[in-house]
Design an enzyme around this catalytic site. Structure first.
Site, PDB file in Angstrom:
ATOM      1  N   TYR A   1      -4.537   4.280   6.111  1.00  0.00           N
ATOM      2  CA  TYR A   1      -5.098   3.309   7.069  1.00  0.00           C
ATOM      3  C   TYR A   1      -6.451   3.783   7.578  1.00  0.00           C
ATOM      4  CZ  TYR A   1      -0.853   0.521   7.228  1.00  0.00           C
ATOM      5  OH  TYR A   1       0.186  -0.295   6.885  1.00  0.00           O
TER       6      TYR A   1
ATOM      7  N   LYS B   1       0.849  -1.178   0.000  1.00  0.00           N
ATOM      8  CA  LYS B   1       0.000   0.000   0.000  1.00  0.00           C
ATOM      9  C   LYS B   1       0.893   1.239   0.000  1.00  0.00           C
ATOM     10  CE  LYS B   1       0.627   1.907   3.434  1.00  0.00           C
ATOM     11  NZ  LYS B   1       1.860   2.396   4.110  1.00  0.00           N
TER      12      LYS B   1
END
Ligand code: NAD
Length: 373
Positions: A224, A139
């Site tokens: 996140y 990510k």
């Protein structure tokens, strides 16, 4: 015993199975200790980018049952030699950034896990896909939605899977909160708060260079809270508003965001309020508020142990090494076609990138931006 183990393997990671299992059996399905009696298919992985997170993944993979580190791609010969010795990697599975297209003719590698700076994920993913290998990208999947779409198209064309390293999607306490929410134990979800941040050090690192990182804290840690808002609320946002603040214009320059607060609106009327920052420590908290209850995870996305409680009490699920469980589950997705509770595919990565694009656009315009995920 064997059939019970098989049964547990079959339900691994599936929260749907919980009502039929005792908690002990459920926990067993998350065990992160190598099952030496396993003789099914194993995903053979090469890691690209032998840096700090790559090393963490490699170490965690030693305990995997269904995934195995078998190769490396690196621009630094000394690192390759060190990894060969540490992880027992044969010479024929070692590549550099010039020659790794030839991985195509290596039948002993199934997938490449890209763990390089963010801006490099897209080109690497396209090259790996063209070489006919499955792609796992760290990510953020890439640095904007357009690049993400190109990655998805390349993997589709090459008929390989594209997965993103969303390790929290396999974390037991997180999954238990999602099970409770799905089973209606909290009632109607009204609000989510996500706080994601840390104080970044060395001003010369790639994370603070836009050409490598694609942005600042938002790309790295704020993602996140974006991803968390989506899986905790269990829906996709339809609008975003965002505000940026800076305390250090010298360190966070050239398109590197330091602190961004953003809000996401959901079709039900639920709202998420989130903070992404590179200048505050101790910010790793998810809080979900609903009509009949709440869930709190703090820390919520660090390497663990994740700690959590709900209105019903502490979440006492044991700590697992996230990367070990993630790689075993990803092997099941790639080799056995299993569906995880929360997706980790390219489309999932793309949704976060679309939200990041919208956050940057909302900051620029000062206006609410509509989302269509
Ligand atoms: P790092 O700097 O420790 O490692 C990056 C690696 O990429 C190094 O080995 C470096 O040599 C290599 N590299 C190749 N080309 C490079 C280039 N042009 N410039 C700089 N380095 C280059 O970084 P990291 O912390 O390992 O992060 C790598 C990726 O992993 C990032 O995308 C990051 O977001 C992701 N990450 C994910 C998690 C997670 O929990 N999922 C945690 C940390 C990092």
């Amino acid at each position: 015993m064997k059939s019970r183990r098989k049964f547990l393997q079959n339900i691994t990671g599936s929260v749907i199975a919980i009502p039929f299992l005792s908690k002990i059996e459920y926990l067993e399905s998350f065990k992160n200790i190598k099952d030496r009696s396993y003789d099914g298919p194993v995903l053979r992985v090469a890691i690209m980018g032998l840096g700090s997170y790559g090393t963490r993944v490699a170490d965690a993979m030693k305990d995997c049952t269904k995934a195995k580190l078998v190769g490396v791609i690196s621009g630094t010969p000394s690192k390759i030699t060190a990894w060969q010795a540490k992880y027992n990697i044969p010479e024929k599975n070692c590549y550099n950034y010039e020659n790794y297209d030839s991985i195509k003719s290596n039948p002993d590698i199934d997938a490449v896990y890209i763990i390089t700076p963010n801006a490099l994920h897209k080109d690497a993913a396209i090259r790996v896909a063209k070489a006919g290998k499955h792609v796992i990208s760290e990510k953020p999947m890439s640095i904007n939605a357009k690049d993400g779409q190109e990655m998805i198209a390349a993997c589709k064309k090459a008929n390989v899977k594209l997965l993103v390293g969303y390790r929290m999607h396999f974390e037991p306490k997180t999954l238990e909160v999602l099970r409770m929410r799905k089973d209606g134990e909290f009632g109607k979800v009204l609000f989510f708060q996500g706080l994601s941040g840390f104080q970044i050090g060395d001003p010369t690192q790639w994370r603070l260079k836009r050409e490598s990182s694609g942005g600042g804290a938002m790309m790295d840690i704020g993602i996140y809270s974006i991803n968390g808002a989506r899986y905790m609320i269990g829906d996709e946002p339809i609008w975003v508003t965002a505000q940026e603040t800076k305390t250090n214009k010298e360190k966070f320059k050239g398109g590197i965001d330091e602190t961004i607060q953003f809000q996401l609106g959901f079709p039900s009327g639920a709202v998420a309020s989130c903070l992404s920052t590179y200048s505050m420590n101790n910010l790793d908290r998810f809080f979900l508020n609903a009509e009949k209850g709440f869930a709190e995870l703090q820390p919520s996305t660090g390497y663990g142990p994740i700690k959590g409680k709900t209105n019903k009490g502490e979440l006492d699920y044991p700590h697992v090494t996230h990367q070990t469980v993630q790689m075993d589950r990803m092997a099941e997705i790639i080799l056995e076609g299993k569906q995880p509770t929360v997706p980790v595919d390219g489309e999932e990565g793309l949704k976060d990138l679309k939200i990041i694009d919208a956050i940057y656009s909302a900051i620029k315009s000062g206006k609410k931006v509509s989302l269509s995920l």
